[in-house]
Design an enzyme around this catalytic site. Sequence first.
Site, short mmCIF file in Angstrom:
data_model
loop_
_atom_site.label_atom_id
_atom_site.label_comp_id
_atom_site.label_asym_id
_atom_site.label_seq_id
_atom_site.Cartn_x
_atom_site.Cartn_y
_atom_site.Cartn_z
CG HIS A 110 -1.69 -1.23 1.38
ND1 HIS A 110 -2.23 -1.36 0.45
CD2 HIS A 110 -1.90 -2.11 1.97
CE1 HIS A 110 -3.69 -2.09 0.61
NE2 HIS A 110 -2.86 -3.03 1.98
NE ARG A 117 0.79 -6.08 3.90
CZ ARG A 117 -0.41 -5.10 5.14
NH1 ARG A 117 -0.85 -4.17 5.90
NH2 ARG A 117 -1.85 -4.78 4.54
CG ASP A 169 17.37 -13.86 -2.82
OD1 ASP A 169 17.49 -14.85 -1.42
OD2 ASP A 169 17.08 -14.53 -3.62
CD GLU A 224 -5.41 -8.03 4.18
OE1 GLU A 224 -5.67 -6.65 3.78
OE2 GLU A 224 -4.25 -8.64 4.02
CG ASP A 264 -7.89 -4.96 2.88
OD1 ASP A 264 -9.88 -4.41 2.15
OD2 ASP A 264 -7.67 -5.25 2.82
#
Length: 258
Positions: A51, A76, A90, A154, A180
Amino acid sequence: MIRELEKARQLKAKLRTGAPCFGAQIALGDPAVAEIFGRAGFDWLVVDTEHSANNAVTLRAMLQAGAHTEAAVLGRPVRLDADEIRRFLDLGAQGILCPFVNTGEEARRLVEACRYPPVGIRGYGPRRAGVYGFDADEYFQHANEALVCFAIIEAESAVRNIDEIVSEDGIDGITIGPMDLSISLNVFKQFEHPTYLAAVDRVRSACHKAGKAMGTGCYSLEHARRCAKAGDSLLLVGGDDIFLANESRRWLEALRAN
């Protein structure tokens, strides 16, 4: 000992005790935020690329800044995407907080994306995670057991399938995405609505039964306190943009009231 892996282990160990682990989300792009949050004492931080304008480059900068603190720094991703998750790990993320995990099958795919074969599908290439080759062998040996793997609940379908999700070996914890989830339940931001509370209770019960950490995004200080009192341990209590906006508003309201 690779410090990032040790921080992931420490977070998982604290969650297993049932003690609250307070997290903060980073949406703004300045790595100083990770340093400030880490020095403030948050147990974990998550760099939000879902977001916000954050991406792999800003995530790396946050990880470098967070390395000087005791906080575990997670990524995230935009979605459940094995390629994106591999890049985040990584770069040295100590784990993944993945949005919209709605089924047991998706939970399995999330765990596989976070793990090397034979138990996962993660491709080899731990650039920063393996300290640019200096500690790559040690990283490969311990990454599967050390890294944290959290799923965000969510959607109504996720609540329906929560027993399958939490039973997946390798899912370390669950956190509810209140906005959500309330939309999915058709009770947007009505966090005291019986339908919403019943969904939260169902997720909490499944987590406790499976021995997995339960948590949520906290929409107020009182909510965070209430969740901690209920035994929830994986608590995302705020974020940089929210803290900045709230504190700015609080100061200005106080000054203009006189």
